[in-house]
Design an enzyme around this catalytic site. Structure first.
Site, PDB file in Angstrom:
ATOM      1  N   ASN A  64      13.238   4.183   5.393  1.00 58.92           N
ATOM      2  CA  ASN A  64      12.433   3.165   5.516  1.00 58.92           C
ATOM      3  C   ASN A  64      11.148   3.852   6.417  1.00 58.92           C
ATOM      4  OD1 ASN A  64      11.197   0.597   6.335  1.00 58.92           O
ATOM      5  ND2 ASN A  64      12.051   0.738   8.663  1.00 58.92           N
ATOM      6  N   HIS A  92       8.277   3.219   9.506  1.00 59.26           N
ATOM      7  CA  HIS A  92       7.827   2.470  10.475  1.00 59.26           C
ATOM      8  C   HIS A  92       6.622   2.764  11.242  1.00 59.26           C
ATOM      9  CE1 HIS A  92       8.821  -0.848  13.617  1.00 59.26           C
ATOM     10  NE2 HIS A  92       8.410   0.164  14.385  1.00 59.26           N
ATOM     11  N   SER A 104       0.815  -1.159  -0.083  1.00 61.90           N
ATOM     12  CA  SER A 104      -0.049  -0.112   0.174  1.00 61.90           C
ATOM     13  C   SER A 104       0.947   1.225  -0.021  1.00 61.90           C
ATOM     14  CB  SER A 104      -1.078  -0.038   1.016  1.00 61.90           C
ATOM     15  OG  SER A 104      -0.380   0.176   2.622  1.00 61.90           O
ATOM     16  N   ASN A 105       2.078   1.074   0.557  1.00 64.99           N
ATOM     17  CA  ASN A 105       2.841   2.209   0.679  1.00 64.99           C
ATOM     18  C   ASN A 105       3.310   2.427  -0.871  1.00 64.99           C
ATOM     19  OD1 ASN A 105       3.195   3.758   3.271  1.00 64.99           O
ATOM     20  ND2 ASN A 105       3.393   1.542   3.871  1.00 64.99           N
ATOM     21  N   ARG A 112      13.294  -7.394   5.996  1.00 60.38           N
ATOM     22  CA  ARG A 112      14.660  -7.895   6.240  1.00 60.38           C
ATOM     23  C   ARG A 112      15.693  -6.735   6.819  1.00 60.38           C
ATOM     24  NH1 ARG A 112      15.612 -12.995   4.743  1.00 60.38           N
ATOM     25  NH2 ARG A 112      13.880 -13.915   4.308  1.00 60.38           N
ATOM     26  N   LEU A 113      16.732  -7.106   7.574  1.00 59.62           N
ATOM     27  CA  LEU A 113      17.724  -6.100   7.867  1.00 59.62           C
ATOM     28  C   LEU A 113      18.521  -6.041   6.639  1.00 59.62           C
ATOM     29  CD1 LEU A 113      18.701  -7.135  11.498  1.00 59.62           C
ATOM     30  CD2 LEU A 113      17.435  -5.252  10.871  1.00 59.62           C
ATOM     31  N   ILE A 114      19.049  -4.708   6.468  1.00 64.27           N
ATOM     32  CA  ILE A 114      19.818  -4.578   5.338  1.00 64.27           C
ATOM     33  C   ILE A 114      21.289  -4.717   5.804  1.00 64.27           C
ATOM     34  CG2 ILE A 114      20.828  -2.583   3.763  1.00 64.27           C
ATOM     35  CD1 ILE A 114      17.819  -3.478   3.278  1.00 64.27           C
TER      36      ILE A 114
HETATM   37  C1  GRF Z   1       3.795  -0.498   6.838  1.00 68.07           C
HETATM   38  O1  GRF Z   1       2.984  -0.404   7.927  1.00 68.07           O
HETATM   39  C2  GRF Z   1       5.082  -0.092   7.236  1.00 68.07           C
HETATM   40  O2  GRF Z   1       5.363   0.853   8.064  1.00 68.07           O
HETATM   41  C3  GRF Z   1       5.738  -1.452   7.577  1.00 68.07           C
HETATM   42  O3  GRF Z   1       5.249  -2.455   6.820  1.00 68.07           O
HETATM   43  C4  GRF Z   1       3.947  -1.942   6.563  1.00 68.07           C
HETATM   44  C5  GRF Z   1       3.774  -2.119   4.950  1.00 68.07           C
HETATM   45  O4  GRF Z   1       2.528  -2.001   4.728  1.00 68.07           O
HETATM   46  N1  GRF Z   1       7.037  -1.140   7.793  1.00 68.07           N
HETATM   47  P1  GRF Z   1       2.366  -2.030   2.963  1.00 68.07           P
HETATM   48  O5  GRF Z   1       3.085  -3.447   2.318  1.00 68.07           O
HETATM   49  O6  GRF Z   1       3.134  -0.703   2.329  1.00 68.07           O
HETATM   50  O7  GRF Z   1       0.840  -2.116   2.734  1.00 68.07           O
END
Ligand code: GRF
Length: 192
Positions: free
Chosen positions: A107, A109, A13-14, A91-93
């Site tokens: 990133n 979060h 979704s992002n 995953r950690l980079i």
């Molecule tokens: C988001 O909530 C982001 O903050 C986290 O993982 C989720 C990813 O969601 N790191 P999407 O795949 O972008 O819908």
């Protein structure tokens, strides 16, 4: 046009939100590659539907992190990628990408870091009954959600919120904040 790679493991979704802002002309960039470590993840179909090249892999097919990150690095360099945008990449980079893309990996979060790093940050905040949580965009370092913070936005947890309603509120903020931060980062770079 800045060339971005979006790293995602899930629904994307992002990815959608960033792609939409690019499409609208609000962010002067192009998503040139989508990297995904979960074959079958929805973000892959979404990228393909937009004609964006994908790099899909399973970590278990490689002896170690350096092995798959070296392939990723080659793919990113071939595409002229300048920024790595982590959006739900689980995953950690490792040092391979961190050294090649120093200060160019970001990133998002779903908490106000340093509170609630790691998995299920929304659930962690909900279970702790905090009144305010939120969203953080940060540079990536070798730790888990520990890199320098670029921007944050708070989200209140109301009495009648459930995990689901809280998640919706947080996602709405993510989808606005992440493209805005990317836009700023790119703009600052042009000025330099
Ligand atoms: C988001 O909530 C982001 O903050 C986290 O993982 C989720 C990813 O969601 N790191 P999407 O795949 O972008 O819908």
């Amino acid at each position: 046009m800045r060339r971005l790679a979006v790293f995602a493991s899930g629904t994307g979704s992002n990815f959608d939100a960033i792609a939409a802002e690019i499409e609208r002309g609000a962010v002067q960039a192009e998503i040139s590659l989508v990297v995904c470590d979960r074959p079958g993840a929805r973000v892959i179909e979404k990228a393909e539907a937009q004609g964006i090249e994908t790099f899909v892999f399973s970590a278990k097919d490689y002896p170690d992190k350096a092995a798959y990150e070296n392939e990723l690095l080659t793919a990113c360099r071939e595409k002229g990628i300048e920024w790595l945008i982590l959006a739900g990449y689980m995953r950690l980079i490792g040092p391979t990408l961190l050294e090649a893309y120093e200060n160019r990996i970001v990133n998002i979060h779903p908490s106000l870091l340093p509170a609630f790093p790691g998995k299920d940050a929304i659930g962690q905040a909900f279970d702790k009954r905090v009144k305010v949580t939120g969203v953080t965009v940060h540079f990536v370092d070798a730790g888990m959600d520990t890199g320098p913070i670029i921007d944050q936005e708070a989200v209140r947890i109301d009495e009648n919120d459930t995990r689901e309603t809280l998640q919706k509120k947080i996602q709405a903020v993510e989808h606005r904040l992440y493209p805005a931060v990317i836009k700023e980062l790119i703009a600052e770079e042009v000025v330099q």
